[in-house]
Design an enzyme around this catalytic site. Sequence first.
Site, PDB file in Angstrom:
ATOM      1  N   THR A   1      -4.189  22.493  73.348  1.00  0.00           N
ATOM      2  CA  THR A   1      -3.904  23.454  74.420  1.00  0.00           C
ATOM      3  C   THR A   1      -3.750  24.846  73.810  1.00  0.00           C
ATOM      4  O   THR A   1      -3.997  25.844  74.481  1.00  0.00           O
ATOM      5  CB  THR A   1      -2.619  23.074  75.184  1.00  0.00           C
ATOM      6  OG1 THR A   1      -1.630  22.669  74.232  1.00  0.00           O
ATOM      7  CG2 THR A   1      -2.874  21.962  76.163  1.00  0.00           C
TER       8      THR A   1
ATOM      9  N   LYS B   1      -0.155  25.380  65.093  1.00  0.00           N
ATOM     10  CA  LYS B   1      -0.051  24.064  65.724  1.00  0.00           C
ATOM     11  C   LYS B   1       0.806  23.189  64.819  1.00  0.00           C
ATOM     12  O   LYS B   1       1.095  23.580  63.686  1.00  0.00           O
ATOM     13  CB  LYS B   1      -1.444  23.443  65.885  1.00  0.00           C
ATOM     14  CG  LYS B   1      -2.289  23.508  64.591  1.00  0.00           C
ATOM     15  CD  LYS B   1      -3.698  22.998  64.779  1.00  0.00           C
ATOM     16  CE  LYS B   1      -4.650  23.954  65.437  1.00  0.00           C
ATOM     17  NZ  LYS B   1      -4.963  23.585  66.811  1.00  0.00           N
ATOM     18  N   ARG B   2       1.209  21.998  65.288  1.00  0.00           N
ATOM     19  CA  ARG B   2       1.944  21.091  64.415  1.00  0.00           C
ATOM     20  C   ARG B   2       1.170  20.856  63.135  1.00  0.00           C
ATOM     21  O   ARG B   2      -0.056  20.905  63.137  1.00  0.00           O
ATOM     22  CB  ARG B   2       2.119  19.733  65.106  1.00  0.00           C
ATOM     23  CG  ARG B   2       3.348  19.581  65.936  1.00  0.00           C
ATOM     24  CD  ARG B   2       3.438  18.165  66.483  1.00  0.00           C
ATOM     25  NE  ARG B   2       2.295  17.817  67.309  1.00  0.00           N
ATOM     26  CZ  ARG B   2       1.653  16.644  67.261  1.00  0.00           C
ATOM     27  NH1 ARG B   2       2.043  15.712  66.415  1.00  0.00           N
ATOM     28  NH2 ARG B   2       0.642  16.403  68.055  1.00  0.00           N
TER      29      ARG B   2
ATOM     30  N   HIS C   1      -1.953  10.558  75.320  1.00  0.00           N
ATOM     31  CA  HIS C   1      -2.141  11.862  74.672  1.00  0.00           C
ATOM     32  C   HIS C   1      -2.650  11.784  73.243  1.00  0.00           C
ATOM     33  O   HIS C   1      -2.723  12.805  72.561  1.00  0.00           O
ATOM     34  CB  HIS C   1      -0.835  12.659  74.658  1.00  0.00           C
ATOM     35  CG  HIS C   1      -0.395  13.099  76.012  1.00  0.00           C
ATOM     36  ND1 HIS C   1      -0.730  14.321  76.542  1.00  0.00           N
ATOM     37  CD2 HIS C   1       0.338  12.468  76.949  1.00  0.00           C
ATOM     38  CE1 HIS C   1      -0.208  14.434  77.751  1.00  0.00           C
ATOM     39  NE2 HIS C   1       0.445  13.317  78.019  1.00  0.00           N
TER      40      HIS C   1
ATOM     41  N   LYS D   1      -4.990  28.818  74.937  1.00  0.00           N
ATOM     42  CA  LYS D   1      -4.150  30.024  74.953  1.00  0.00           C
ATOM     43  C   LYS D   1      -4.807  31.151  74.166  1.00  0.00           C
ATOM     44  O   LYS D   1      -4.832  32.304  74.605  1.00  0.00           O
ATOM     45  CB  LYS D   1      -2.756  29.714  74.362  1.00  0.00           C
ATOM     46  CG  LYS D   1      -1.958  28.742  75.213  1.00  0.00           C
ATOM     47  CD  LYS D   1      -0.758  28.148  74.485  1.00  0.00           C
ATOM     48  CE  LYS D   1      -0.301  26.887  75.206  1.00  0.00           C
ATOM     49  NZ  LYS D   1       0.551  26.018  74.366  1.00  0.00           N
TER      50      LYS D   1
HETATM   51  C1  26V Z   1       4.106  12.919  67.524  1.00  0.00           C
HETATM   52  C2  26V Z   1       5.260  12.999  66.768  1.00  0.00           C
HETATM   53  C3  26V Z   1       5.248  13.787  65.522  1.00  0.00           C
HETATM   54  C4  26V Z   1       6.626  14.120  65.029  1.00  0.00           C
HETATM   55  C5  26V Z   1       7.537  12.966  65.066  1.00  0.00           C
HETATM   56  C6  26V Z   1       7.644  12.368  66.414  1.00  0.00           C
HETATM   57  C7  26V Z   1       6.378  12.311  67.175  1.00  0.00           C
HETATM   58  C8  26V Z   1       6.327  11.593  68.342  1.00  0.00           C
HETATM   59  C9  26V Z   1       5.180  11.533  69.082  1.00  0.00           C
HETATM   60  C10 26V Z   1       4.070  12.197  68.691  1.00  0.00           C
HETATM   61  C11 26V Z   1       2.851  12.079  69.504  1.00  0.00           C
HETATM   62  C12 26V Z   1       2.593  13.282  70.191  1.00  0.00           C
HETATM   63  C13 26V Z   1       1.377  13.182  71.012  1.00  0.00           C
HETATM   64  C14 26V Z   1       0.911  14.548  71.314  1.00  0.00           C
HETATM   65  O1  26V Z   1       1.638  15.516  71.209  1.00  0.00           O
HETATM   66  N1  26V Z   1      -0.324  14.655  71.704  1.00  0.00           N
HETATM   67  C15 26V Z   1      -0.900  15.941  72.001  1.00  0.00           C
HETATM   68  O2  26V Z   1      -0.881  16.089  73.414  1.00  0.00           O
HETATM   69  C16 26V Z   1      -1.414  17.326  73.814  1.00  0.00           C
HETATM   70  C17 26V Z   1      -1.229  17.426  75.307  1.00  0.00           C
HETATM   71  O3  26V Z   1      -2.027  16.495  75.940  1.00  0.00           O
HETATM   72  C18 26V Z   1      -2.859  17.430  73.397  1.00  0.00           C
HETATM   73  O4  26V Z   1      -3.354  18.689  73.759  1.00  0.00           O
HETATM   74  C19 26V Z   1      -3.009  17.242  71.895  1.00  0.00           C
HETATM   75  O5  26V Z   1      -4.365  17.197  71.527  1.00  0.00           O
HETATM   76  C20 26V Z   1      -2.322  15.959  71.476  1.00  0.00           C
HETATM   77  O6  26V Z   1      -2.273  15.850  70.066  1.00  0.00           O
END
Ligand code: 26V
Length: 821
Positions: free
Chosen positions: A654, A546-547, A358, A658
């Site tokens: 995503t 978004k984040r 992802h 939406k």
């Molecule tokens: C991020 C974080 C940030 C806060 C602290 C913990 C933590 C742990 C893992 C991650 C990675 C997250 C990966 C993620 O969310 N990817 C997103 O996945 C979506 C669904 O496929 C996609 O639409 C987004 O572009 C992508 O950023």
Amino acid sequence: MPATKFDKESIKNTIVGKVQRYNGLPIEEASKAQIYRALASTVRDQIMQKVVECRDIRKKNKGKRLYYLSVEFLMGRSMYCNMLNLLSTKEYTEALQELGIDLREILKEEPEPGLGNGGLGRLAACFLDSLSSLNLPAMGCTIRYEYGLFRQKIVDGQQVELPDSWLDNGNAWETAQMEDTCEVHFGGHVEEVMINGQQKFVTRDYYTVEAVPYDMPVVGYDAVTVNPLRMWSARSPKKLDLKNFSEGRYVQASEEIELAETISKVLYPEDRHYEGKMLRLKQHYFFTSASLQYILKEYKQTFGNDMSKLPQKVVIHINDTHPGMAIPELMRLLIDEEGLGWDEAMNITRQTIAYTNHTIMAEALEKWPVNMVQQLLPRCYQIICEMNRRLCERLWNFFPGDWDRIARMAIVSYDNVHMANMLVAMSYSVNGVSKLHGEILKEETFHDFNLVMPEKFCAITNGITHRRWLMSCNPELTELINQSIGTDWIREPGKLSELRPFADDAAFREEFAKIKQHNKERLAKMLKDRQNVDVDPAFMFDVQAKRLHEYKRQMLNALHILVLYNRIVNDETFTMQPRVFIFGAKASPGYTRAKQIIRMICALSRLIEKHPRARKMLQVVFLENYDVSSAEVLIPAAEVSEQLSTASKEASGTGNMKFMMNGAVTIGTLDGANVEISEQVGMDNIYIFGMRSNTVRDMYRENTYNPMTIYESNHEIREAMTQMIDGTLMPENPAALQELYHSLLLGSWGSIGDSFFVLKDFGSYSMAQKRLNADYADQVKWQKMAVTNTAMSGIFSSDRTIREYNEKIWHLEPLAKPKKK
Ligand code: 26V
């Protein structure tokens, strides 16, 4: 058991009866919270009837089942979507109405399970909805976090994190499945023993944590299927130490219990220290091991002890690397518990596990220090080392002598266990989440693996459930669509494209615009109620939600707003379409720079508000605590959707889908799924700007970008950036944004700054915004664009995504009601 009816009268009686039994009250005297519980319990009864039916079908059908493992499931509230999928919204609404109760008021009583942080978790939730709706047998597996993602408050223009104790009043939807409780072992050491002349590995001196599963049902839309989301909760096998207790050492008496139970305490514990990192590894292994034990138990109950058929009956999907320990764990269970040989276990594992990546952000490609894995999971570590040895041997034949490359591809290297490498090497399918992301995985992230095992790689573009993100959150638009093209699109969302000709129908456009206006008013009311902020629904609503992350470039948006402010202030004749820029974003608690960006946005908001002329056409609102429930109000009200990521960095996105589905027009880069959105609507119905993904990647490689040249040549950027540090934005604390300012110019440790090309893309962004502003004045043109966006959004339904996963990866048979004889 004869089926209970859930018509209006029965629903009324059931609710009244439950309030009487649970609370000893007549319905007129019940609080909203009490009515919520009675209502949820009624809906649950209706679901449970289906659960029994579905179980029966599955038992007879003995088909393959999917287990979707994810550390996040961002489910949002369940009540309304459950009613919708049961085709019972009318019955419930009317039943409550006749009891003098407004359903919408009761819905707000439901606490939102915030068991996720962003796109990855919400995708998992959309997938469950589509899986059930397409009658595909599946189970989601995750952790039952006692505290979800923090609740965000803005205090003095800064983010403050509060605990999200969503379970305080219980979870109305879950049922504990005590009989499936199992043990997960940590630590200890491995001994080699001979049993009946066979070499065996036994772990000794481990400690045990119990895993207790709670199931939440996910009903499909007009479907026979109800799939569970299984949430594992950690429990200590130890009982209270009575000796300590009776001698007054109360804390010590329950210390060990507490320690074991911290495993399912919080989502994403801080991992900047050793303990935090260790806790995350424990969490990942905890729910992965429990899920796998359950999977094998269920398999054996149905198919007996012959493990060779496992890949035909079970597929385990690994959502990002977090549940990746599923690989050594499945190997361990097959070898140590089921007595299989190494080769056989490896073949089975490789045919059973599929992996989705992802993100290509380097810091998110998980790795674990070898000593940590060795200490916490000694037997898994042995297995990992052996898998690594075999992988390297194979790679050596492919790339003889190329040590550097082999080290990059190895599972264990430079004192770390590389989860992504393990998953790619040991699964049968690796997929990206948009076309572009799939390409980048093959060309860059897993370039070398793609040379060795190209057959594994594919791309499947993400999707969103149109049931929550259109039907449930935008009922008026749903009704208009139904009146215009009928209801076939609900089952076949691609048919939304039949709306396209309506873009040229003035009466339709007028209705469409009216609905947007109502949704804007609804959002304005929410902002007033929750934050006491006044927004004018006559303004253009421009949203970035978004984040918070540097690569998503909320900073680009903020800087542009500051430039707009300066244009207004510096030139009395300057005008623009009045616009409110709304931000929704949580910053990870340890991510200082992201928090500074929130500070910058809040400061902007205050600055503009103070200026009598600027505030007439410009406003900035920071929506607190952006979550699924607020997204359901925010997104239908948006007219502009900001999708500004540095090209190549956003795997898919995503939120972009939406917004589009609800008729917002996108301003964005050619990144992730934006590329496919632009293909769907055509370049006339989207504002594309900025560097392309290839250029960005070239610039990173060549390392020639210098933001200073842009800073020096563009006076609007210079002016805005200076205001970040000269007291204009931060009069009470001018130094507060200094670090952020420097990060755009200089970078740290000798690297150049602005690593996400904010300044580089500014000019192009600002031009696109000018076009957008001009086009909005032409409301006929604008509404045509908006309708086209909704019309072309059907392909982004997660039903399409799930069908693709099923054809390419899972190969599940849909469940069907047995034909009546
Ligand atoms: C991020 C974080 C940030 C806060 C602290 C913990 C933590 C742990 C893992 C991650 C990675 C997250 C990966 C993620 O969310 N990817 C997103 O996945 C979506 C669904 O496929 C996609 O639409 C987004 O572009 C992508 O950023």
